[in-house]
Structures are given as C-alpha cells and as structure tokens.
Write an enzyme that holds these catalytic residues in place. Structure first.
Site, PDB file in Angstrom:
ATOM      1  N   GLU B  26       0.844  -1.197   0.000  1.00 25.52           N
ATOM      2  CA  GLU B  26       0.000   0.000   0.000  1.00 25.52           C
ATOM      3  C   GLU B  26       0.879   1.246   0.000  1.00 25.52           C
ATOM      4  O   GLU B  26       1.813   1.345   0.802  1.00 25.52           O
ATOM      5  CB  GLU B  26      -0.886  -0.020   1.250  1.00 25.52           C
ATOM      6  CG  GLU B  26      -1.826  -1.218   1.277  1.00 25.52           C
ATOM      7  CD  GLU B  26      -2.268  -1.612   2.696  1.00 25.52           C
ATOM      8  OE1 GLU B  26      -1.986  -0.865   3.646  1.00 25.52           O
ATOM      9  OE2 GLU B  26      -2.875  -2.689   2.837  1.00 25.52           O
ATOM     10  N   SER B  56      -5.744  -3.973   1.561  1.00 23.71           N
ATOM     11  CA  SER B  56      -6.258  -5.316   1.793  1.00 23.71           C
ATOM     12  C   SER B  56      -5.078  -6.258   1.952  1.00 23.71           C
ATOM     13  O   SER B  56      -4.567  -6.829   0.995  1.00 23.71           O
ATOM     14  CB  SER B  56      -7.122  -5.766   0.616  1.00 23.71           C
ATOM     15  OG  SER B  56      -7.539  -7.095   0.822  1.00 23.71           O
ATOM     16  N   PHE B  80       2.077  -1.447   8.307  1.00 26.02           N
ATOM     17  CA  PHE B  80       2.428  -1.615   9.712  1.00 26.02           C
ATOM     18  C   PHE B  80       2.262  -3.097  10.040  1.00 26.02           C
ATOM     19  O   PHE B  80       1.195  -3.668   9.775  1.00 26.02           O
ATOM     20  CB  PHE B  80       1.532  -0.767  10.616  1.00 26.02           C
ATOM     21  CG  PHE B  80       1.914   0.685  10.611  1.00 26.02           C
ATOM     22  CD1 PHE B  80       2.787   1.191  11.572  1.00 26.02           C
ATOM     23  CD2 PHE B  80       1.429   1.539   9.640  1.00 26.02           C
ATOM     24  CE1 PHE B  80       3.154   2.524  11.569  1.00 26.02           C
ATOM     25  CE2 PHE B  80       1.785   2.879   9.628  1.00 26.02           C
ATOM     26  CZ  PHE B  80       2.654   3.376  10.588  1.00 26.02           C
ATOM     27  N   HIS B 126      -0.459   0.008  15.987  1.00 26.70           N
ATOM     28  CA  HIS B 126       0.580   0.196  14.971  1.00 26.70           C
ATOM     29  C   HIS B 126       1.977   0.009  15.560  1.00 26.70           C
ATOM     30  O   HIS B 126       2.947   0.509  15.011  1.00 26.70           O
ATOM     31  CB  HIS B 126       0.495   1.603  14.360  1.00 26.70           C
ATOM     32  CG  HIS B 126      -0.717   1.834  13.512  1.00 26.70           C
ATOM     33  ND1 HIS B 126      -1.989   1.839  14.011  1.00 26.70           N
ATOM     34  CD2 HIS B 126      -0.840   2.067  12.176  1.00 26.70           C
ATOM     35  CE1 HIS B 126      -2.850   2.084  13.035  1.00 26.70           C
ATOM     36  NE2 HIS B 126      -2.182   2.209  11.907  1.00 26.70           N
TER      37      HIS B 126
END
Lengths: 413, 327
Positions: B26, B56, B80, B126
C-alpha cells in the site's frame, strides 16, 4: 564564550549528520549567520549563530551528532581554540576522568558515545571510587591506554594489586581463623568440659576462641548500634517460590546474605578493615554467618555470593558442618562483614560484637507477627523482623548506618 | 548508511538482478515511497513490477503468494506489521502449505515485510511485535532486520530458502546507522550470527544476551551501564533468522548465564522457543534457566512517557541481567 548546541530537529532521529560547515573554523560570525548544515532522516537544516564572535568547530563535517551535544563554540577571540573534540567544558585535568559524569545525560548513551569524542577511556564507577581512595589521577589511568579502566587496573596502577595490597582482612580476623568466634552468649556453646572437683567451669576450646575475639573486640573497637524494623511478610512469602526455583532451601538467612553482598559496591567502608588512620577496602564481599547448633558458635564465611543458589548451597553445607563440627579452615577465614542469626522466636533485640578485622555486624532476629492499623483504620497483621547493625564508630557514623539499613531494606524487601 | 537506505538499496538490487521480482504494497509507489520511505525510487525505476495495492493485506499477500507459486519472486510490504494478522490465513493456510502439499516440493520465493515494534508513538494498533504468532509453522521462516546484517544478503538468504518468509523490521532501526555501535564494543559476524563484544575484554563475559535486531541497541546500552556501574561484562548475540533457529551456531558463544530479550509481551514467544532449545543443550552448564525479557502485558500507549514504561528498554534489560547474576 557561547556554545551552539544541536537542537532537536525531529522526533524520528537520535542523531543528525553534519553535512558541512558554512563558516570556517576560527572565522568571525555575526548573530543570525548560518554556520552549519545538519541533515535529519527527512530534511537538511541550517543552524545559526546566536551571538557575534569567532566560531570554533567542535564536531567535524561528516560526523553524526546527537541532540543536545555541542556543535561549535563562539568565542570573543579567534584563538585559542578549545581542545579538539572536547565535548564538555569541564576542562581541568582532574575533573573525574574523561568527563564521563557530564555526558551521560547529555549526548550519546546509545551509540557513538561521549567517551570516544573526548578520546579518553571509560572508567567504571568502582574504578572511579578506587581512584579517589588511592589518589590516582585521570591522567594516570588515561596513560594505561585501555579503553575500559576497571577497579583492578587502578589498584595495579597504585601498586596495591591483589598480591601486595589491602585485599581482605583475612589475617586479622583472628577469631574465625582460630576455628570459632561469636557472641557473648556463653551458655550453650561451651558446656562440654566441666571441672567438677573445683566447682569451676572450664571453657571449651571453641568458647576460648570466642572469648579472645570478644575481648579483642571490646578492647579495640568503639561500637555503636542501630536497629530497624523490617516488614518481612512479602519477603517470606517469596522464599517458597525461590526455594523451588533454585532447588535449595531459601529463607531469611540466604536472602539477607545476598542482599548484604549486593551492597558492597555502594557501601565499601562497611566491608573494610581499620588500619590506623586508613580504611583498607575489600575487593569482594565475604559474609560471615553465625551458626550455633550446640557444638559451639561458628562464623563460617560465604565466599561466593554470586548467585542465590550458591549462597543456599553454602549455608546448607555449613548447617551440616555446624552439627558435626566439620568445618574446613577456609570456611572460617576471610569474612569482611558478619550476619548473626537469631532463630529463637522470642528474641527481639541482639547486639552482636564487631569481629576484630571487620567494621560491622548485622543481627537478624526471628520474624514475629505484629498488629498494624491499616490506612482505613482497620487492624491487620504483618510480619516484622528487627535487623540491627553494630558498627565500628571510627569508620562509620549513625547516618551511614541508617543509609545502609535503608538500602538493605530496598534490596531485601 | 542508515538502515532504511540499506534496505532500499537491497530492494533496488533485487529488482535489478531478478527480472521476475515484484514488490507489492500500500502506498509504496513514488513520490510517497512507502510510510517509511523504504520503497522510495523503486516504482520510477521499475514500473509495472512495483505495484501499489488497495488496503487489503489478505489480498496483497495472496497475490504475492500467487506470483511466487507461478515462479516469480515476490516481496509484499505490510505498511504496519500489526496488520499482518489480516494476512495470517494466506500465510498459514496457503503460502506455507504450498511448498509441500502438491506432491513434490515447490519452492516459493516470497518475503512479507513487516515494519514492527513501538518507540515511535504510533499507539496500540501500529506498534506491536507479532513475531510469536508465526513461530513454529512448517514451511514458514521468520527473519528480523538488524543493523549488523546487510539487507541485500538477508533478502538473498530468505529467497534462497524457497519458502515464504516473514521479515520483521523494527521501525526504530530505520533511522539508525548500519553497523554502528558504542565504541566500547566490536561487532563480528559468524555466519548468520552477529556477535557484539567488549573491545577490551577483561575476561570471559559474565552473561550473554540473545536479542533480535530491534532490541540490540537497548541491550548494548544496558551492557554499557552494567560495565560502568558494576564492572559486569556481557556479550550480545544477534541472529538474523529467528525461525527455524540455528541453535548450534549460538552454542560456542554461550556461558552460564543467558538471557533472551524481545519486545513482544510474554507467553508463547520466540524467546521461550530459544530458551527451550538451549535448555536441551546446556542444562548442565547453565547457572539457572535462560531468562526472558519482555515488554509489559499491556496495549502499547501512544504517549511517549507511557510507551516507555511498557516496552522493553535499557533499564528492563539491565535489571534482568542483575537479577540473573544474583541468582
């Protein structure tokens, strides 16, 4: 003279790269002039002079600097420049070696420490303490050329190494060396040799040794005593788990020996011996522990206090030896502090005498239940033990004794 | 060179050398170049092989596994590492099985990169270290980034295994310098293992810490303070591959007192796997069981001062070593 320190430029980095100097070393600058470019992981930033003067570089271009470190100095004169790489303005040759007291909070700590930037060795805290005692200077230890200076290095330097030096007061602890020593409770330990015809009581060999040690102690050592109440309930609760963990019996005695030994670095004088106007320090803690199983009072020594398991091992062996009189010579020599144990539940106070050659002795009484008022006024019970310290007043004062006992409480409870 | 730059260079090198290599994730394309800038410049140089994906993790990991299954090399970035849990099914039930369940061994060249750990104020979801959830899965190897291991070589080693690998990258390392240590210490390499020792050893080390890359600098800070305050000297071992662990490689460097430090919370951890393996080999020589150092059992707070209280730090390790030495 003003320092230009490295500001905190962002939260992601612990250090920044000095990309270039915009003003040459020794050249004049005006307030507000950009003097250097620093690069973070995200951006390059210019640093400015806060006041006019001559700029002296401290960090070189191409090196990494941490926030808070001195990047440059601004002096009214072009010369003399401060010593290259001097990171802190501590200066004097006798400032504790390499200024390691200053930078610890300041720069580095993580990587690329201050000691490299000052060019000196890292001097350990025990070594630093020994330097002060022996009058060894920073310059002398720096001349050793070591990157780490340890206590033993300082002692070697002062010519008081392990072989010719202070070491432990083994030879002077005459009582234990004779095979016995202890407190004044002559009742149980000596009744083996009755001279019935004269109606007198002849002391046993062990008790005669005790008597000699007590006499020497009272004749030579100005003793004082401080006693503190310890809440040992949580500690005793812990012993069961610890016993399982080290697979040896662990009780108040074992933990006290361990805690006392752990105080050696912070309280070296408590493990010392008196030699005229000097205190001779011990290299390692060696804790004498009293045992009286009816065969005489013995004070064997826990030489190796490295782990709880070793301590528990040693004390178990001594318990057996005390019932059979099976001590070895080395078991009984070399103590530099003593712990006296009082297992009778009714004993609330016991003042041990200080063995000749040592400067203090701890007395641990048996834990007892006590009622206390809770914060909300309700009555609850806790378990307390009185732990007292008899000490040689020539070397130790009341305040030190209280600090020692407070530290012991922290270590123990 | 910073660790992030070293990893970036490694990915450039991989795409250069291997025309079948793909990188997916991403926001990894230029100009953004990924949340930690590790993929910076890749999409410009290798258009078509560096693919920005929708949010996703399950899908992008599945695509990476499909690419690997059909003979390509795939590197997937989880932005992350916490969100690798969303790709657990692809890793556990598909990729790791695919190596062996088709009748003959089918090599999969696949790496899932997971920026891991706290210390950056990213908060509870995270900042976690999820290594332990992937330990012990047949056909899945775990690696961890370290400042003492060149990432090109580590990438190479992972792909050479021919099975899916998860690569944990402690975020605090990205801005650190490669191979840099406190001048008190030296680093040397013995195969996969980085061995960090005192430059000027007094004698044999009093204790040995095993810690993956993200915890290494905290262990080193503790080793420094232990030396300066107590004259206690230690040795640090930093393996690159966490699982399966090459325990034989560790043995020559261990002594009587051994600790494993990791940032995850306690319970079923990589460290307990290490401890178990070492107990089998060293039980008679150890002074006590191998000690484990973990973060506190807590979510990871966002505020820096609270985060510090929870995560394994220098003082946690310092304290654990003192306890271990006291028995």
């Amino acid at each position: 003279m003003a320092d230009i320190r490295v500001p905190k430029l962002n939260n992601n980095d612990t250090e920044y790269l000095v990309v270039e100097w915009l003003v040459e070393d020794g050249k004049p600058v005006q307030a507000g002039d950009p003097v250097a470019v620093l690069e973070t992981s995200k951006a390059a930033d210019e640093l400015e002079a806060a006041e006019p003067g001559h700029l002296h570089h401290v960090a070189a271009a191409g090196t990494w600097v941490a926030p808070g470190a001195v990047l440059a100095r601004i002096a009214p004169e072009a010369a003399p420049a401060p010593p290259a790489g001097a990171d802190t303005p501590s200066g004097g040759a006798d400032a504790p070696a390499t200024g390691a007291d200053a930078p610890a909070t300041d720069a580095p700590a993580l990587f690329g420490g201050a000691d490299a930037s000052t060019g000196g060795p890292v001097v350990t805290d025990p070594a630093r303490a020994r330097m002060a005692e022996l009058g060894v200077t920073s310059a002398q230890v720096a001349a050793l050329g070591l990157s780490v200076v340890r206590r033993a290095d300082v002692e070697r330097l002062a010519g008081s190494g392990p072989d010719n030096g202070p070491a432990a007061p083994a030879g002077t602890v005459s009582g234990p060396a004779d095979g016995a020593s202890g407190q004044g409770d002559a009742t149980a330990s000596g009744a083996t040799d009755l001279d019935t015809t004269a109606g007198t009581h002849r002391l046993s060999r062990v008790q005669r040794a005790v008597a000699r040690a007590v006499t020497t102690s009272h004749g030579t050592i100005p003793a004082a005593y401080t006693v503190v109440k310890f809440d040992v309930g949580p500690l005793l609760a812990r012993t069961r788990g610890l016993s399982r963990e080290v697979r040896r019996p662990v009780g108040l005695a074992e933990l006290t020996v361990q805690a006392v030994a752990a105080l050696h670095p912070a309280f070296p004088l408590f493990f010392a011996s008196v030699d005229g106007d000097r205190a001779v320090l011990a290299r390692a803690p060696r804790v004498g522990v009293t045992f009286d199983m009816g065969e005489g009072l013995y004070v064997p020594v826990v030489h190796d206090t490295g782990s709880l398991r070793e301590i528990a091992d040693t004390l178990m062996r001594y318990r057996l030896a005390a019932t059979e009189g099976g001590f070895r010579e080395r078991d009984l020599t070399g103590a530099n502090i003593a712990v006296t144990l009082h297992t009778d539940a009714d004993v609330t106070l016991a003042i041990p005498f200080v063995f000749p050659g040592t400067v203090c002795a701890l007395a641990v009484t048996s834990p007892q239940p006590e009622l206390v008022l809770g914060e909300d006024g309700t009555v609850t019970a806790r378990t307390v033990a009185n732990i007292g310290l008899a000490y040689d007043h020539r070397l130790i004062n009341g305040r030190d004794a209280a600090l020692f006992l407070a530290a012991l409480r922290t270590e123990l409870c | 060179m910073r660790v992030a730059e070293n990893l970036n260079a490694a990915l450039h090198g991989l795409l250069d050398d291997d025309p079948t290599a793909y990188v997916l994730g991403e926001d990894i394309t230029d100009p953004y170049g990924g949340a930690f800038k590790v993929t910076r410049g890749l999409s410009t140089r290798f258009p078509g092989r560096v693919i920005g994906t929708p949010i996703s993790e399950g899908a992008l990991t599945g695509v990476a596994a499909g690419l690997a299954l059909t003979g390509n090399t795939a590197v997937a970035e989880i932005m992350f590492g916490d969100f690798v849990a969303l790709a657990f099914d692809q890793l556990c039930n598909f990729a790791s099985k695919s190596v062996s369940m088709y009748g003959r061994r089918l090599p999969l060249r696949m790496v899932v990169r997971c920026p891991t750990g706290g210390g950056r104020g990213y908060g509870p979801t995270h900042s976690q270290s999820l290594q332990k959830h992937f330990v012990g899965m047949p056909g899945l190897s775990l690696y961890e980034m370290s400042p003492f291991h060149d990432n090109r070589a580590v990438l190479g080693a992972m792909l050479e295994r021919g099975e899916p690998c998860v690569f944990f990258e402690d975020k605090v390392l990205y801005t650190r310098q490669m191979d840099q240590v406190d001048p008190l210490f030296t680093v040397r390499r013995d195969g996969d293992l980085a061995v960090v020792e005192l430059r000027d050893p007094g004698d044999r080390p009093d204790y040995v810490i095993i810690a993956p890359g993200g915890v290494a600098h905290r262990a080193l800070a503790a080793m420094r303070s232990l030396l300066v305050e107590q004259e206690v000297s230690g040795r640090l071992l930093v393996p690159s591959r966490l699982y399966p662990l090459d325990v034989e490689a560790l043995l020559p460097y261990l002594g009587e007192v051994v600790l494993v430090a990791e940032e995850s919370t306690a319970g079923g951890t990589w460290g307990s796997e290490v401890a178990h393996l070492l107990h089998g080999r060293l039980w008679d020589r150890l002074r006590g069981p191998v000690r484990l150092v973990h973060s506190r059992a807590s979510v990871i707070p966002t505020a820096a001062h609270l985060e510090n209280e929870v995560l394994v730090g220098e003082s946690t390790i310092h304290h654990a070593v003192r306890e271990a030495l006291r028995g």
